[in-house]
Scaffold this active site. Structure first.
Site, PDB file in Angstrom:
ATOM      1  N   SER A  70       0.808  -1.229   0.000  1.00  0.00           N
ATOM      2  CA  SER A  70       0.000   0.000   0.000  1.00  0.00           C
ATOM      3  C   SER A  70       0.840   1.278   0.000  1.00  0.00           C
ATOM      4  CB  SER A  70      -0.949   0.015   1.205  1.00  0.00           C
ATOM      5  OG  SER A  70      -0.187   0.063   2.400  1.00  0.00           O
ATOM      6  N   ARG A  74       2.565   5.948  -3.762  1.00  0.00           N
ATOM      7  CA  ARG A  74       3.142   7.298  -3.584  1.00  0.00           C
ATOM      8  C   ARG A  74       4.622   7.301  -3.201  1.00  0.00           C
ATOM      9  NH1 ARG A  74       0.665   5.316   0.558  1.00  0.00           N
ATOM     10  NH2 ARG A  74       1.389   5.627   2.673  1.00  0.00           N
ATOM     11  N   ASP A 131       5.281  11.626   9.184  1.00  0.00           N
ATOM     12  CA  ASP A 131       3.830  11.587   8.989  1.00  0.00           C
ATOM     13  C   ASP A 131       3.077  11.758  10.309  1.00  0.00           C
ATOM     14  OD1 ASP A 131       4.428   9.264  10.249  1.00  0.00           O
ATOM     15  OD2 ASP A 131       3.509   7.923   8.779  1.00  0.00           O
ATOM     16  N   CYS A 189      -2.458   9.912   6.594  1.00  0.00           N
ATOM     17  CA  CYS A 189      -2.572   9.172   5.333  1.00  0.00           C
ATOM     18  C   CYS A 189      -3.260   7.833   5.518  1.00  0.00           C
ATOM     19  CB  CYS A 189      -1.201   8.876   4.769  1.00  0.00           C
ATOM     20  SG  CYS A 189      -0.396  10.277   4.104  1.00  0.00           S
ATOM     21  N   CYS A 250      11.419  29.041  19.536  1.00  0.00           N
ATOM     22  CA  CYS A 250      12.375  30.043  19.037  1.00  0.00           C
ATOM     23  C   CYS A 250      12.256  31.387  19.741  1.00  0.00           C
ATOM     24  CB  CYS A 250      12.249  30.202  17.526  1.00  0.00           C
ATOM     25  SG  CYS A 250      10.789  31.119  17.000  1.00  0.00           S
TER      26      CYS A 250
HETATM   27 ZN    ZN Z   1       8.937  29.698  16.862  1.00  0.00          ZN
END
Ligand code: ZN
Length: 262
Positions: A70, A74, A131, A189, A250
């Site tokens: 399967s 892709r 994923d 998916c 960040c």
């Molecule tokens: Zn950030």
């Protein structure tokens, strides 16, 4: 490391060396670059193939899975005869066949906090083709911490999204999405399906961004904006992303934190 291209390399890469924004100097940089591809699936397959074709010197591939029937709709790194084989092995065979110049380093594991530093150390750019949200946030937080530029992407059904993060310069994935969504809201998916060519488009954009970054493009990267692809109506749109001063990854860290703690 050689400091000039061989005649074979000049011929192999001639069509991109001809591109005025690239040229021989950029090609040398690509040949000396190291890119880590997380996931040898729908996104990682096209990304790794184009990066190998472009002559990236070292490609690291991380994936714990084996090839299944399967996947083949892709995950174009793998062929029917590879079913049952670890994806990283199948990836190495395909990438080496395409370009034997590329040093392919494989890790048949799931990228997680216990192995991330040892795997990612020394790479110049990360293509996140994972994923699941845990890995996407982990990649973001670690790449930001280590100052490694990366490409985030996600795909489901007939939609995709992609964004480049340059730590210290642009907004990160956590500036946009503070934390993984609750499990009941997650489409993936396996449960929702994906058109293979949509993965191909988004993974190819990730490879394009990696090449641009490594070749030294100062402007034009997909930073501070999320590119959203709606294949059903064949439209692309951009969502502006601003750096959050309170971002837990960040910024100053006073913003919402998620389950991924460093
Ligand atoms: Zn950030």
């Amino acid at each position: 490391m050689a400091d000039r291209l061989t005649s074979e390399q000049i011929e192999r890469y001639s069509r991109q060396i001809m591109v005025p924004d690239l040229g021989g100097k950029a090609q040398m940089r690509l040949c000396q670059s190291r890119v880590l591809v997380i996931g040898a699936g729908g996104l990682g397959s096209p990304a790794a193939l184009y990066l190998a074709a472009a002559g990236i010197g070292t490609l690291g591939i991380v994936d714990a899975d084996k090839v299944e029937l399967s996947n083949l709709q892709r995950q174009i790194l793998h062929a029917t005869a590879d079913i049952g084989r670890p994806k990283v092995e199948s990836a190495k065979i395909s990438l080496t066949a395409l370009n034997p110049d590329v040093d392919v380093i494989i890790h048949p594991v799931r990228f997680d906090e216990s192995n991330a530093e040892q795997i990612a150390k020394g790479f110049d750019f990360i293509v996140d083709g994972s994923d699941n949200f845990d890995t996407k946030f982990l990649v973001n937080d670690l790449a930001v911490k280590w100052g490694i530029a990366f490409s985030h992407a996600g795909i489901v059904r007939l939609q995709g999204q992609v964004m480049t993060v340059v730590p210290g310069k642009s907004a990160c994935y956590r500036c946009l999405f503070k934390a993984p969504p609750p499990p009941e809201e997650i489409l993936n998916c396996q449960a929702s399906g994906i058109l293979g060519a949509v993965a191909g488009t988004i993974g190819t954009i990730q490879a394009t961004e990696a090449v641009k970054y490594l070749a030294g493009f100062e402007d034009g990267l997909l930073t501070d904006r999320l590119l959203v692809y709606d294949a059903k109506n064949m439209r692309f749109r951009e969502v502006e992303v601003r750096r959050d001063p309170q971002c837990a990854a960040c910024g100053n860290g006073t913003g919402t934190t998620a389950t991924t703690q460093l």
